[in-house]
Design an enzyme around this catalytic site. Structure first.
Site, PDB file in Angstrom:
ATOM      1  N   LYS A  11      -5.110  13.432   2.677  1.00 14.14           N
ATOM      2  CA  LYS A  11      -6.375  13.384   3.432  1.00 14.14           C
ATOM      3  C   LYS A  11      -6.404  12.129   4.287  1.00 14.14           C
ATOM      4  O   LYS A  11      -5.726  11.130   3.997  1.00 14.14           O
ATOM      5  CB  LYS A  11      -7.595  13.397   2.503  1.00 14.14           C
ATOM      6  N   ASP A 137     -11.842  10.780  -6.131  1.00 19.15           N
ATOM      7  CA  ASP A 137     -11.400  11.610  -4.995  1.00 19.15           C
ATOM      8  C   ASP A 137     -10.880  12.985  -5.420  1.00 19.15           C
ATOM      9  O   ASP A 137     -10.609  13.840  -4.562  1.00 19.15           O
ATOM     10  CB  ASP A 137     -10.274  10.899  -4.220  1.00 19.15           C
TER      11      ASP A 137
HETATM   12  P1  ATP Z   1      -6.479   6.501  -2.285  1.00 17.27           P
HETATM   13  O1  ATP Z   1      -6.456   6.984  -0.863  1.00 17.27           O
HETATM   14  O2  ATP Z   1      -7.183   7.470  -3.233  1.00 17.27           O
HETATM   15  O3  ATP Z   1      -6.900   5.083  -2.437  1.00 17.27           O
HETATM   16  P2  ATP Z   1      -3.702   5.967  -2.203  1.00 17.27           P
HETATM   17  O4  ATP Z   1      -3.057   6.958  -1.292  1.00 17.27           O
HETATM   18  O5  ATP Z   1      -4.031   4.630  -1.596  1.00 17.27           O
HETATM   19  O6  ATP Z   1      -4.977   6.582  -2.833  1.00 17.27           O
HETATM   20  P3  ATP Z   1      -1.840   6.641  -4.278  1.00 17.27           P
HETATM   21  O7  ATP Z   1      -0.680   7.089  -3.445  1.00 17.27           O
HETATM   22  O8  ATP Z   1      -2.636   7.671  -4.961  1.00 17.27           O
HETATM   23  O9  ATP Z   1      -2.784   5.677  -3.438  1.00 17.27           O
HETATM   24  O10 ATP Z   1      -1.217   5.594  -5.341  1.00 17.27           O
HETATM   25  C1  ATP Z   1      -1.887   4.485  -5.878  1.00 17.27           C
HETATM   26  C2  ATP Z   1      -1.206   4.070  -7.188  1.00 17.27           C
HETATM   27  O11 ATP Z   1      -1.376   5.105  -8.152  1.00 17.27           O
HETATM   28  C3  ATP Z   1       0.285   3.824  -7.044  1.00 17.27           C
HETATM   29  O12 ATP Z   1       0.534   2.464  -7.193  1.00 17.27           O
HETATM   30  C4  ATP Z   1       0.953   4.648  -8.153  1.00 17.27           C
HETATM   31  O13 ATP Z   1       1.739   3.886  -9.045  1.00 17.27           O
HETATM   32  C5  ATP Z   1      -0.188   5.300  -8.937  1.00 17.27           C
HETATM   33  N1  ATP Z   1       0.023   6.754  -9.091  1.00 17.27           N
HETATM   34  C6  ATP Z   1      -0.263   7.473 -10.167  1.00 17.27           C
HETATM   35  N2  ATP Z   1       0.017   8.777  -9.992  1.00 17.27           N
HETATM   36  C7  ATP Z   1       0.519   8.897  -8.746  1.00 17.27           C
HETATM   37  C8  ATP Z   1       1.001   9.995  -7.972  1.00 17.27           C
HETATM   38  N3  ATP Z   1       1.044  11.241  -8.473  1.00 17.27           N
HETATM   39  N4  ATP Z   1       1.411   9.764  -6.714  1.00 17.27           N
HETATM   40  C9  ATP Z   1       1.342   8.496  -6.204  1.00 17.27           C
HETATM   41  N5  ATP Z   1       0.919   7.426  -6.895  1.00 17.27           N
HETATM   42  C10 ATP Z   1       0.507   7.608  -8.157  1.00 17.27           C
END
Ligand code: ATP
Length: 287
Positions: A11, A137
């Site tokens: 997203k 989310d």
């Molecule tokens: P948001 O936009 O909700 O803030 P994001 O895209 O910034 O999310 P994610 O890619 O979801 O962040 O990852 C954040 C942290 O969550 C990472 O440091 C990772 O170790 C942990 N994590 C746990 N499960 C997952 C997963 N399935 N994919 C990616 N990261 C994950």
């Protein structure tokens, strides 16, 4: 059916406002969420060997309870007393810790896939109720498409679809801590709040240009001064035909909106020439 696969879309936030900081430390937000066609892929396979086994193509990602996929699978297995085991392979393509809800969409898709694989008979709203216990989310990632997210992210409403367009994604190779961004956010009379209601009106009119003039993310006030590369990417996108460009979530991903695929592709090449490393990708909206 012993095996099933599902695409988990990323997203972007085309509008992100923070209304106030609550007494309990949470932030009340108003965000316009939009799914895009950049996917992780999950493959779930039933097994006779009890337990959940998660594998992924990214060696640095946890494959235990620290991974949201593992936790979402455990939640449904425990609640429904599912016998046997489950092997899950997660093929990551959405950049990690990028502000594109990668972990949340994986968890949401895992729950959707398990609902089919084990014929649990849960509706979307029932899955969303369970998802919220794992992350704010996740309900949106079950719903997908265009939505307004309010409260601490748990109040969701559908809004008019975002007009058709092409999206250029650029994620610089820097780490942004979401905690750092929210704890350094200053909310006072000088804070530039996006006009979320006005944005929704332009979407109703299918006015892409009008919408692009209103793009806004209050978290840019913290992330951009700390990481000027984000401003350079936005500038590069705007100089190369974007109708608008914005940081998604707490960053560091930046997206540009284009009314023409060739323009988006040309801008992608320009972003590649920036003097720092960037993951770049051209796509469109996921409905
Ligand atoms: P948001 O936009 O909700 O803030 P994001 O895209 O910034 O999310 P994610 O890619 O979801 O962040 O990852 C954040 C942290 O969550 C990472 O440091 C990772 O170790 C942990 N994590 C746990 N499960 C997952 C997963 N399935 N994919 C990616 N990261 C994950």
């Amino acid at each position: 059916m012993d095996s099933i696969w599902i695409n988990a879309p990323a997203k972007i936030n085309i509008g992100l406002d923070v209304i106030r900081r609550r007494e309990d430390g949470y932030h009340e937000v108003r965000m316009i969420m939009q799914s895009i066609r950049l996917f992780d892929r999950l493959t779930l396979t039933r097994s006779d060997t009890p337990g959940i086994r998660l594998s992924t193509n990214l060696s640095f990602l946890p494959v235990n309870e620290d991974n949201l996929v593992f936790r979402s699978a455990r939640l449904l297995m425990d609640e429904f007393g599912i016998d046997g085991g489950l092997d899950i392979h997660l093929e990551k393509r959405i950049p990690v810790a990028a502000g594109m809800a990668g972990g949340s969409t994986d968890a949401a898709s895992c729950m959707l896939a398990m609902n089919d694989l084990y014929q649990l008979g849960l509706g979307k709203r029932q899955l969303m109720k369970r998802g919220i216990t794992l992350g704010a989310d996740i309900p949106y990632c079950i719903l997908k498409g265009t939505a307004l997210s309010e409260g601490i992210g748990e109040k969701l409403s559908t809004i008019p679809r975002m007009p058709d367009c092409f999206i250029l994604i650029a994620k610089p190779g820097i780490h942004v801590s979401t905690r750092f961004v929210y704890s350094n956010l200053v909310l006072d009379e000088n804070t530039p709040h996006p006009d979320i209601d006005q944005m929704i009106q332009t979407m109703k009119r299918r006015d892409l240009e009008g919408l692009c003039h209103l793009l806004g993310n209050v978290l840019e006030t913290v992330t951009i001064p700390a990481h000027p590369q984000i401003a350079s990417i936005k500038e590069c996108m705007m100089e190369n035909g974007a109708l608008g460009s914005l940081m998604s979530g707490s960053g560091p991903t930046v997206f540009g909106i284009y009314d023409d695929l060739d323009k988006a592709k040309a801008a992608k090449e320009k972003c590649r020439e920036l003097p720092f490393k960037c993951f770049v990708f051209v796509t469109d909206l996921y409905r």
